[in-house]
Design a protein around this motif. Structure first.
Motif, PDB file in Angstrom:
ATOM      1  N   SER A   1      47.578  -5.428   6.337  1.00  7.15           N
ATOM      2  CA  SER A   1      47.056  -6.374   5.354  1.00  7.15           C
ATOM      3  C   SER A   1      46.092  -7.309   6.064  1.00  7.15           C
ATOM      4  CB  SER A   1      48.190  -7.172   4.693  1.00  7.15           C
ATOM      5  OG  SER A   1      48.942  -7.887   5.658  1.00  7.15           O
TER       6      SER A   1
ATOM      7  N   ASP B   1      43.668 -11.144   5.613  1.00  3.60           N
ATOM      8  CA  ASP B   1      43.520 -12.375   4.866  1.00  3.60           C
ATOM      9  C   ASP B   1      42.405 -13.225   5.448  1.00  3.60           C
ATOM     10  OD1 ASP B   1      44.548 -13.489   7.152  1.00  3.60           O
ATOM     11  OD2 ASP B   1      46.374 -14.269   6.247  1.00  3.60           O
TER      12      ASP B   1
ATOM     13  N   SER C   1      49.192 -13.123  -5.504  1.00  2.81           N
ATOM     14  CA  SER C   1      48.624 -12.908  -4.184  1.00  2.81           C
ATOM     15  C   SER C   1      49.631 -12.264  -3.244  1.00  2.81           C
ATOM     16  CB  SER C   1      48.130 -14.235  -3.605  1.00  2.81           C
ATOM     17  OG  SER C   1      49.189 -15.175  -3.513  1.00  2.81           O
ATOM     18  N   GLU C   2      50.894 -12.681  -3.334  1.00  2.00           N
ATOM     19  CA  GLU C   2      51.925 -12.076  -2.499  1.00  2.00           C
ATOM     20  C   GLU C   2      52.141 -10.621  -2.870  1.00  2.00           C
ATOM     21  OE1 GLU C   2      55.498 -14.299  -2.609  1.00  2.00           O
ATOM     22  OE2 GLU C   2      54.617 -16.111  -1.728  1.00  2.00           O
ATOM     23  N   GLN C   3      52.076 -10.305  -4.146  1.00  3.33           N
ATOM     24  CA  GLN C   3      52.333  -8.934  -4.575  1.00  3.33           C
ATOM     25  C   GLN C   3      51.235  -7.985  -4.102  1.00  3.33           C
ATOM     26  OE1 GLN C   3      54.010  -8.312  -8.345  1.00  3.33           O
ATOM     27  NE2 GLN C   3      52.980  -6.371  -8.716  1.00  3.33           N
TER      28      GLN C   3
ATOM     29  N   VAL D   1      49.244  -8.295  -1.546  1.00  9.33           N
ATOM     30  CA  VAL D   1      49.332  -8.145  -0.095  1.00  9.33           C
ATOM     31  C   VAL D   1      50.438  -7.166   0.262  1.00  9.33           C
ATOM     32  CG1 VAL D   1      49.935  -9.342   2.052  1.00  9.33           C
ATOM     33  CG2 VAL D   1      48.320 -10.380   0.455  1.00  9.33           C
ATOM     34  N   ASP D   2      51.557  -7.239  -0.443  1.00  6.28           N
ATOM     35  CA  ASP D   2      52.661  -6.315  -0.206  1.00  6.28           C
ATOM     36  C   ASP D   2      52.257  -4.885  -0.539  1.00  6.28           C
ATOM     37  OD1 ASP D   2      55.506  -5.838   0.434  1.00  6.28           O
ATOM     38  OD2 ASP D   2      55.666  -5.314  -1.689  1.00  6.28           O
TER      39      ASP D   2
ATOM     40  N   ASP E   1      54.362 -14.272  -7.714  1.00  3.75           N
ATOM     41  CA  ASP E   1      53.073 -14.700  -7.186  1.00  3.75           C
ATOM     42  C   ASP E   1      52.151 -13.495  -7.012  1.00  3.75           C
ATOM     43  OD1 ASP E   1      51.252 -15.218  -4.630  1.00  3.75           O
ATOM     44  OD2 ASP E   1      51.678 -17.129  -5.603  1.00  3.75           O
TER      45      ASP E   1
END
Length: 284
Positions: A108, A110, A94-96, A98-99, A92
């Motif tokens: 982070s 959002d 978006s998850e990457q 953010v990480d 994903d």
């Protein structure tokens, strides 16, 4: 057909979120809204963080994004046979990002519904701690010189940011503004390299900093914890990292560096806090 009452309520809701960007209203309400204004001296430089620090932070973060860019992984997967590709689903995006943001910057952010009534979407610290003076967000959009046409884009648009020298940044991710930005971004490619980021126009920006247009104005009860700071991208900025800058010039023949606006933390901001800025700066 909607009733007159529902239309009036919708207009009032939009007005409550827009009025802090409407200069005549701000001027008439200076006395009772002094905490929502930011004051700077005419002889001073309105900089919380030095330009060199802002540039260094952007380069470091963009390098981290470049190293783990999900698009490169997807391109490699596309070269594999379908049977093999099914064994390696693309992670994903978006998850990457953010990480990557948390590992590189220590926090982070959002978008989610604001904690203020009728304020719509807001921006929150979702993980970690934002230290005082840190770059926490960017204001995306097409950049207009003070003489360039923006009338139609400005109609009903609460996302137009005016810099101190009259330069305008249109941070609207819908309608005409969205079409103009996409058109300009395609114009300025350098071979295979993109010179700006278009993904802020989507719900999953490749540069997670590019949500500054959704930072809400402070109130008499909620003091500002971030401030806007103008930043001109230097010519020495790495060309391969410009693909993460969420700004593009409206005109291609403008000389000089690209204007950006970043948001810088005025104090330590903890996880769970919403970001609040000052929509109006008063030069004393």
């Amino acid at each position: 057909m909607p009733s007159p009452g529902s239309v009036l309520r919708a207009l009032l809701t939009r007005w409550r979120s827009y009025k802090y960007r409407f200069v005549p209203w701000v001027a008439l309400n200076l006395a009772r809204n002094r905490r929502t204004l930011r004051y700077v001296t005419s002889g001073g430089r309105d900089k919380v963080a030095a330009d060199a620090e802002v540039c260094s932070s952007l380069v470091a973060f963009f390098k981290a994004l470049f190293t783990s860019d999900i698009s490169h992984q997807r391109e490699l997967l596309d070269l594999l046979p379908a049977s093999t590709r099914a064994m390696y689903p693309a992670p994903d995006a978006s998850e990457q990002v953010v990480d990557v943001m948390y590992k590189c910057l220590g926090f982070s952010i959002d978008r989610r519904p604001s904690s203020l009534d009728a304020a719509g979407t807001g921006v929150f610290v979702s993980k970690g701690l934002v230290p005082k003076g840190a770059l926490v967000s960017m204001y995306p959009g097409a950049v207009y010189q003070c003489h360039e046409p923006i009338f139609f884009q400005s109609i009903g648009n609460p996302f137009i940011f005016r810099c101190l020298d009259g330069i305008l940044i249109d941070g609207n991710d819908r309608g005409i503004s969205k079409s103009v930005y996409r058109s300009c971004s395609g114009r300025d490619r350098l071979g295979p390299l993109e010179m700006c980021d278009c993904t802020w126009l989507t719900s999953a920006p490749r540069n997670p900093l590019a949500v500054g247009q959704y930072v809400n104005n402070c109130s008499n009860e909620r003091a500002a914890n971030v401030c806007y700071q103008e930043f001109d991208v230097p010519p020495s900025f790495p060309v391969e990292l410009r693909q993460y800058i969420p700004n593009v010039r409206y005109s291609h023949d403008v000389d000089g560096p690209l204007r950006c606006v970043v948001l810088v933390a005025l104090r330590d901001i903890r996880c769970g806090e919403e970001l609040f800025s000052n929509y109006f700066t008063l030069v004393q």
